[in-house]
Design an enzyme around this catalytic site. Structure first.
Site, short mmCIF file in Angstrom:
data_model
loop_
_atom_site.label_atom_id
_atom_site.label_comp_id
_atom_site.label_asym_id
_atom_site.label_seq_id
_atom_site.Cartn_x
_atom_site.Cartn_y
_atom_site.Cartn_z
N LYS A 189 0.86 -1.20 0.00
CA LYS A 189 0.00 0.00 0.00
C LYS A 189 0.89 1.24 0.00
O LYS A 189 1.85 1.31 0.76
CB LYS A 189 -0.89 -0.02 1.25
CG LYS A 189 -1.91 1.10 1.30
CD LYS A 189 -2.93 0.89 2.43
CE LYS A 189 -2.55 1.61 3.68
NZ LYS A 189 -3.58 1.58 4.74
N ARG A 191 0.77 5.60 0.19
CA ARG A 191 -0.08 6.73 0.53
C ARG A 191 0.50 8.03 -0.01
O ARG A 191 1.70 8.28 0.15
CB ARG A 191 -0.23 6.84 2.05
CG ARG A 191 -1.21 7.93 2.50
CD ARG A 191 -1.33 7.97 4.02
NE ARG A 191 -1.92 6.77 4.59
CZ ARG A 191 -3.22 6.54 4.69
NH1 ARG A 191 -4.08 7.44 4.26
NH2 ARG A 191 -3.66 5.42 5.22
N ASP A 216 -6.22 -5.61 10.42
CA ASP A 216 -5.59 -4.28 10.45
C ASP A 216 -5.74 -3.72 11.86
O ASP A 216 -6.58 -4.19 12.62
CB ASP A 216 -6.24 -3.34 9.42
CG ASP A 216 -5.24 -2.33 8.86
OD1 ASP A 216 -4.16 -2.15 9.47
OD2 ASP A 216 -5.55 -1.69 7.83
C1 R5P Z 1 -2.93 2.81 8.30
O1 R5P Z 1 -1.76 2.59 8.01
C2 R5P Z 1 -3.75 1.92 9.17
O2 R5P Z 1 -3.07 0.78 9.59
C3 R5P Z 1 -5.03 1.53 8.47
O3 R5P Z 1 -4.73 0.69 7.37
C4 R5P Z 1 -5.76 2.75 7.98
O4 R5P Z 1 -5.92 3.67 9.04
C5 R5P Z 1 -7.12 2.36 7.43
O5 R5P Z 1 -7.73 3.50 6.92
P1 R5P Z 1 -8.94 3.40 5.93
O6 R5P Z 1 -9.97 2.50 6.55
O7 R5P Z 1 -9.42 4.82 5.80
O8 R5P Z 1 -8.44 2.87 4.64
#
Ligand code: R5P
Length: 292
Positions: A189, A191, A216
């Site tokens: 992933k 960002r 997660d």
């Molecule tokens: C970010 O690195 C966290 O571990 C989560 O993957 C993130 O906060 C998830 O965000 P969302 O649900 O907006 O994709």
């Protein structure tokens, strides 16, 4: 030790008080019409080590101030030591300067909590462990991932594939794998630091015909899980579930995740919701008993 269930985590705090057998001090709280917070301790804390249980999910700033006010009230009323039990620690994602002109938000929060009278902090699956080093008092994190994985084995799902949506969260999938006894893997992933937009890359995973659980720490907008579920479906996964510690589930996140083919969303009561199928109470009660 006495447990103070804060207004954001009343139920969890009460469960912790029952499990530890420690006394409980209730809190009267309200938010004035203009948005300001009011709290009052309804019991005696003189000479006590108190543990204030208060999560800091939305509205984060109100929850944080309520925590600070409770700590300050405890100290003013003679508490010897204040431990903050903060299942979801807001602002932990801003633990460094990513772009010039920013601040390290979690460090400011830590300084405010110190000034309010907090002596120690206990949290759950903090987004970034280095963030805890920025606190001017001992700050520790415990993991609820094995508890989440056990929810699935108790349901009869054995040997599921544990997937993390990015490489950085691979340690989470590995903790789940210890309980699930199946395979483990991760996606990639990226960002964009200016827009916050993320993109996921489909590495080949051996998921054809398998049950996959995406783990997660946080589900916020659900975008990460929706992206991962689409990739899993394309690669032939038979059943897809998701589990997280902190189910923020902003807006229509839940619907988007279910529409993407995820069969169930499981979270803890770090952020209370109908998806909070795993309680943190036993984990936090044990951690507090070790401190007392
Ligand atoms: C970010 O690195 C966290 O571990 C989560 O993957 C993130 O906060 C998830 O965000 P969302 O649900 O907006 O994709």
């Amino acid at each position: 030790m006495k447990i103070i269930p804060g207004p954001a985590s009343t139920e969890l705090g009460e469960k912790i008080a029952t499990l530890t057998g420690y006394g409980k001090v209730s809190v009267a709280s309200r938010v004035f019409p203009d948005g300001e917070s009011y709290v009052r301790l309804e019991g005696n804390v003189q000479g006590e080590h108190v543990a204030i249980v208060q999560t800091t999910c939305a509205p984060q700033d109100t929850r944080l101030l309520q925590l600070a006010f409770l700590a300050s009230a405890a100290k003013r009323n003679g508490a010897a030591k204040v431990t903050a039990v903060v299942p979801y620690l807001a602002y932990a994602r801003q633990d460094k300067i990513f772009l010039q002109g920013e601040t390290v938000s979690i460090q400011t929060i830590a300084d405010v909590l110190k000034a309010a009278g907090i002596d120690e902090l206990l949290t759950v699956n903090v987004h970034s462990e280095p963030a805890l080093k920025l606190f001017p008092f001992p700050a520790t994190t415990v993991t609820a991932i094995p508890n989440l994985a056990k929810y699935f084995t108790d349901k009869g799902i054995k040997n599921a594939f544990a997937l993390s949506p990015d490489k950085g969260a691979m340690y989470i999938a590995m903790q789940a794998q210890q309980v699930l006894q199946g395979e483990v893997g991760h996606l990639e992933k990226q960002r964009d630091r200016y827009t916050g937009q993320t993109t996921q890359t489909a590495t080949h995973l051996n998921v054809e015909g398998k049950t996959v659980i995406i783990f997660d720490d946080i589900i916020s907008t659900g975008g990460t899980i929706v992206g991962a579920a689409k990739i899993l479906k394309q690669q032939g996964a038979k059943h897809v579930y998701t589990a997280c510690v902190h189910g923020l589930l902003i807006g229509d996140a839940e619907k988007r995740i279910l529409d993407a083919g995820v069969e169930e969303i499981v979270s803890t009561d770090s952020v209370p919701s109908k998806n909070s199928k795993v309680t943190l109470a036993p984990l936090l009660a044990e951690a507090l008993k070790a401190q007392a």
